[in-house]
Design a protein around this motif. Structure first.
Motif, short mmCIF file in Angstrom:
data_model
loop_
_atom_site.label_atom_id
_atom_site.label_comp_id
_atom_site.label_asym_id
_atom_site.label_seq_id
_atom_site.Cartn_x
_atom_site.Cartn_y
_atom_site.Cartn_z
N PRO A 169 -18.66 9.45 -6.98
CA PRO A 169 -19.03 10.50 -6.01
C PRO A 169 -20.47 10.44 -5.55
O PRO A 169 -20.80 10.96 -4.48
CB PRO A 169 -18.75 11.80 -6.80
N LYS A 170 -21.35 9.81 -6.32
CA LYS A 170 -22.76 9.72 -5.96
C LYS A 170 -23.11 8.44 -5.21
O LYS A 170 -24.27 8.18 -4.93
CB LYS A 170 -23.63 9.81 -7.22
N ASP A 171 -22.08 7.66 -4.86
CA ASP A 171 -22.31 6.39 -4.15
C ASP A 171 -21.39 6.37 -2.93
O ASP A 171 -20.16 6.38 -3.06
CB ASP A 171 -22.01 5.21 -5.07
N ASN A 172 -21.97 6.34 -1.74
CA ASN A 172 -21.17 6.35 -0.51
C ASN A 172 -21.00 4.96 0.09
O ASN A 172 -20.61 4.83 1.25
CB ASN A 172 -21.80 7.28 0.52
N ASN A 173 -21.26 3.92 -0.68
CA ASN A 173 -21.13 2.55 -0.18
C ASN A 173 -19.90 1.83 -0.73
O ASN A 173 -19.50 0.80 -0.17
CB ASN A 173 -22.39 1.74 -0.53
N HIS A 174 -19.31 2.31 -1.81
CA HIS A 174 -18.16 1.66 -2.41
C HIS A 174 -16.99 2.65 -2.48
O HIS A 174 -17.17 3.78 -2.94
CB HIS A 174 -18.50 1.13 -3.81
N HIS A 175 -15.81 2.18 -2.03
CA HIS A 175 -14.66 3.05 -1.93
C HIS A 175 -13.42 2.35 -2.46
O HIS A 175 -13.37 1.12 -2.55
CB HIS A 175 -14.41 3.47 -0.47
N VAL A 176 -12.44 3.16 -2.80
CA VAL A 176 -11.13 2.67 -3.25
C VAL A 176 -10.04 3.37 -2.44
O VAL A 176 -10.20 4.53 -2.03
CB VAL A 176 -10.92 2.91 -4.76
N VAL A 177 -8.95 2.64 -2.22
CA VAL A 177 -7.79 3.19 -1.52
C VAL A 177 -6.83 3.73 -2.57
O VAL A 177 -6.31 2.98 -3.39
CB VAL A 177 -7.11 2.11 -0.66
N LEU A 178 -6.61 5.04 -2.55
CA LEU A 178 -5.75 5.68 -3.55
C LEU A 178 -4.28 5.63 -3.16
O LEU A 178 -3.41 5.73 -4.04
CB LEU A 178 -6.17 7.14 -3.76
N GLY A 179 -3.98 5.48 -1.91
CA GLY A 179 -2.59 5.43 -1.48
C GLY A 179 -2.49 5.64 0.02
O GLY A 179 -3.47 5.98 0.70
N VAL A 180 -1.27 5.42 0.53
CA VAL A 180 -1.00 5.57 1.97
C VAL A 180 0.30 6.34 2.12
O VAL A 180 1.29 6.07 1.44
CB VAL A 180 -0.89 4.19 2.67
N LEU A 181 0.29 7.31 3.03
CA LEU A 181 1.48 8.09 3.35
C LEU A 181 1.83 7.88 4.81
O LEU A 181 0.95 7.76 5.67
CB LEU A 181 1.26 9.59 3.08
N GLY A 182 3.13 7.81 5.10
CA GLY A 182 3.60 7.60 6.46
C GLY A 182 4.29 8.84 7.01
O GLY A 182 5.01 9.54 6.29
N TYR A 183 4.06 9.12 8.31
CA TYR A 183 4.66 10.28 8.97
C TYR A 183 5.13 9.89 10.36
O TYR A 183 4.53 9.01 11.00
CB TYR A 183 3.65 11.43 9.09
N LYS A 184 6.16 10.56 10.82
CA LYS A 184 6.54 10.46 12.22
C LYS A 184 5.63 11.39 13.02
O LYS A 184 5.50 12.56 12.67
CB LYS A 184 8.00 10.83 12.41
N PRO A 185 5.02 10.89 14.08
CA PRO A 185 3.98 11.69 14.76
C PRO A 185 4.45 13.07 15.22
O PRO A 185 3.74 14.06 15.01
CB PRO A 185 3.59 10.81 15.95
N ARG A 186 5.62 13.17 15.81
CA ARG A 186 6.05 14.47 16.32
C ARG A 186 6.40 15.43 15.18
O ARG A 186 6.18 16.64 15.30
CB ARG A 186 7.24 14.29 17.27
N TYR A 203 0.82 -1.22 0.00
CA TYR A 203 0.00 0.00 0.00
C TYR A 203 0.85 1.27 0.00
O TYR A 203 0.30 2.36 -0.13
CB TYR A 203 -0.94 0.01 1.21
N ASP A 204 2.16 1.12 0.15
CA ASP A 204 3.05 2.29 0.14
C ASP A 204 3.52 2.64 -1.27
O ASP A 204 4.42 3.47 -1.42
CB ASP A 204 4.28 2.03 1.03
N LYS A 205 2.96 2.01 -2.29
CA LYS A 205 3.35 2.36 -3.66
C LYS A 205 2.96 3.79 -3.97
O LYS A 205 2.27 4.45 -3.20
CB LYS A 205 2.70 1.40 -4.65
N GLN A 206 3.42 4.28 -5.13
CA GLN A 206 3.20 5.67 -5.50
C GLN A 206 1.73 6.04 -5.37
O GLN A 206 0.88 5.55 -6.10
CB GLN A 206 3.66 5.91 -6.94
N PRO A 207 1.38 6.96 -4.42
CA PRO A 207 -0.04 7.34 -4.26
C PRO A 207 -0.56 8.07 -5.49
O PRO A 207 0.17 8.83 -6.14
CB PRO A 207 -0.02 8.27 -3.03
N GLY A 208 -1.78 7.84 -5.80
CA GLY A 208 -2.40 8.51 -6.94
C GLY A 208 -2.26 7.76 -8.25
O GLY A 208 -3.00 8.04 -9.20
#
Length: 571
Positions: free
Chosen positions: A484-501, A216-221
């Motif tokens: 956009p007119k359907d709120n029941n089906h979704h896709v994951v476009l990407g994941v970004l990671g951050y250090k919390p602080r 899931y860390d592949k190029q987002p978008g």
């Protein structure tokens, strides 16, 4: 000289019965034109000399607010004070008919200016600042002005304060007449608080963790990185403070004074960023303070664009699209955040990290679904000051969602996993968000910055929870609707990671201010006697109110089995 006697003075006085000028039977109105008037007219309205000025070219009387209380009595009588217009003006003409040609420029008062100091309402008017033009189809142009509204001079002033819709949100809980308000705290006071604390210490850990799926860390978008969001049935828990058996054991051992969970504590620490109403239930027993939540609390819901300038509207506020109302968006975002952390881990019994203690809430004999990847760490923080005679400690239950191998050292790192959701970038309430499918890969910084602005409270709470749990990374998933007119089906476009602080520094999140708020609330509660208290965020003002409530509040049941508060909300 002979003395003057009183009789001589009295005899010299007039013989009339009254003082003043002599009365006359003649009237001063004889021979003067008289206009009819009503007795209810104010003084000065018997003869209106301004009536002729308020007529337009068509001869109709224009509305003048200075005379809006003028009586209609006598309106049909011809005005005897009208003066006949002089017809000599028809022969008047201007001698100089030459047209002044103004050169086109880009400075103050110049030609077509698109930004900065320009013209008022377009090229036909003069003056003003901050005007811009919006080009429409077929070459037509429509002018907008920040001072005078749409086009031209005059008109009502439309500023950002006027354009902002007037909201009248409902409180998260109904304040009963028997509740006693103890404190009212403005957010400006909370922002001035500050308390430096240590990173805390681990007391014990429970549960287990799976490893995060790096795919899931592949190029987002990118089109290849899109994955369908699937629902995986797993047993997940959101147990409040007073129902946590581990917290009750720690309280019996006198390990701390204040007890709570990271979900509740993060709301209190980030309260100055909140807009929607929320409430906390606080129980004082002896020298112990339990910061709790009620059943069905708003804290369990994930808000969407809460801090946006044009936050989503309720259907009662004119929003015709109920799918994009705040309540519907909260349900959608909460569902996504329950499903997404389960999907992005690799469930493998061989690659699984067990904590020293078993899952505190999972019971295999009662549950039909396996437990979700979750680790609970009970951590203690020192909130003591130098002037305190006894130390003041706080114990909070924190949560971790997964772990990942460090690429360099090979050690396990703990993760918290959250998900941002996109509903419709063109709909009302989107907050000017960019199209994630088009911009997430090339302008991820702009996308994240917009989310920091529109979801400041939500992201601040997630970051605070990650820091409280001492997580090494915080994974943010970007989940969008397949349509956009359907709120029941979704896709994951990407994941970004951050250090919390580091992420907290980017969004100007000050943890010391949050600890100062917690310490202030603790002092308020510890200075009072035993009992139950409710802390409520005002739905329409940046204010917190602390109430003293009866001990049976939120615990009474009605005949149909619904709590009293829920029944009141339904009504």
């Amino acid at each position: 000289m002979a003395p003057i006697s009183l009789e001589s003075i009295v005899g010299a006085l007039p013989t009339t019965d009254s003082w003043g000028p002599t009365t006359s039977t003649e009237t001063t109105l004889n021979g003067v034109p008289y206009a009819p008037f009503s007795k209810a007219d104010k003084l000065g309205r018997m003869a209106d000399w301004t009536e002729g000025k308020d007529r337009d070219r068509a001869g109709r009387t224009q509305y003048n607010r200075n005379y809006r209380d003028q009586q209609a009595y006598g309106a049909g009588v011809p005005n005897l004070f009208d003066v006949e217009k002089n017809t000599d003006e028809a022969t008047f003409s201007v001698v100089d008919n030459t047209r002044t040609v103004r050169s086109r420029g880009f400075g103050r008062g110049g030609g077509t200016v698109f930004r900065g100091r320009g013209q008022r309402g377009g090229t036909a008017q003069r003056g003003a600042r901050g005007a811009f033009q919006r080009v429409q189809g077929r070459g037509a142009q429509q002018q907008y002005d920040s001072r005078s509204g749409r086009g031209g001079r005059g008109g009502r002033r439309f500023g950002w304060r006027d354009d902002k819709p007037q909201r009248n949100r409902d409180a998260s809980v109904n304040v009963k007449p028997e509740w006693t308000m103890l404190e009212e705290i403005d957010f400006n006071r909370l922002l001035k608080l500050n308390l430096e604390t240590s990173d805390g210490e681990d007391l014990d850990s429970y549960g287990f963790l799976y490893y995060y799926d790096r795919q899931y860390d592949k190029q987002p978008g990118a089109k290849t990185s899109e994955k369908k969001l699937t629902v995986v049935e797993r047993a997940a828990y959101n147990v409040t403070t007073s129902h946590d058996p581990i917290i009750n054991e720690l309280a019996e051992k006198d390990e701390a004074t204040i007890f709570t969970t990271d979900n509740i504590l993060s709301m209190l620490m980030c309260s100055p960023r909140s807009v929607y109403s929320w409430d906390l239930v606080i129980l004082r027993q002896g020298n112990k303070v339990f910061i709790d939540k009620r059943e069905g609390s708003a804290l369990d819901m994930v808000t969407v664009n809460e801090n946006a300038a044009d936050a989503p509207l309720e259907t009662s506020e004119g929003n015709k699209d109920s799918m994009n109302s705040p309540g519907s968006l909260m349900l959608e975002a909460t569902h996504i955040n329950n499903v997404f952390p389960i999907q992005v881990v690799t469930e493998s019994e061989s690659a699984k990290r067990e904590m020293p203690n078993e899952h505190p809430f999972y019971n295999p004999s009662e549950e039909t679904d396996p437990p979700a990847s979750k680790a609970y760490k009970y951590r203690r923080f020192d909130l003591s000051l130098e002037r305190d005679e006894e130390p003041l400690h706080l114990i909070v239950r924190t949560e971790l969602d997964a772990m990942v191998k460090n690429n360099i050292s090979g050690e396990d790192q703990f993760l918290t996993i959250k998900a941002l959701n996109e509903f419709d970038p063109k709909a009302q309430g989107s907050g000017g968000a960019l199209d994630w499918r088009a911009k997430l890969g090339s302008q991820r910084g702009a996308v994240v910055a917009t989310e920091m602005k529109n979801n400041s409270c939500k992201l601040a709470r997630w970051t605070t929870q990650s820091i409280l749990a001492k997580a090494d990374q915080m994974k943010l998933g970007f989940v969008s609707r397949a349509n956009p007119k359907d709120n029941n089906h979704h896709v994951v476009l990407g994941v970004l990671g951050y250090k919390p602080r580091e992420f907290a520094a980017q969004m100007n999140l000050n943890l010391a201010n949050g600890w100062g708020i917690v310490r202030t609330m603790a002092d308020m509660l510890l200075s009072r006697g035993e009992g139950k208290y409710v802390l409520v965020k005002d739905p329409n003002k940046p204010v917190l109110r602390l109430y003293d409530v009866p001990l049976n509040t939120f615990e009474e049941e009605v005949e149909d089995g619904l709590p009293v508060q829920e029944e009141a909300d339904e009504e």
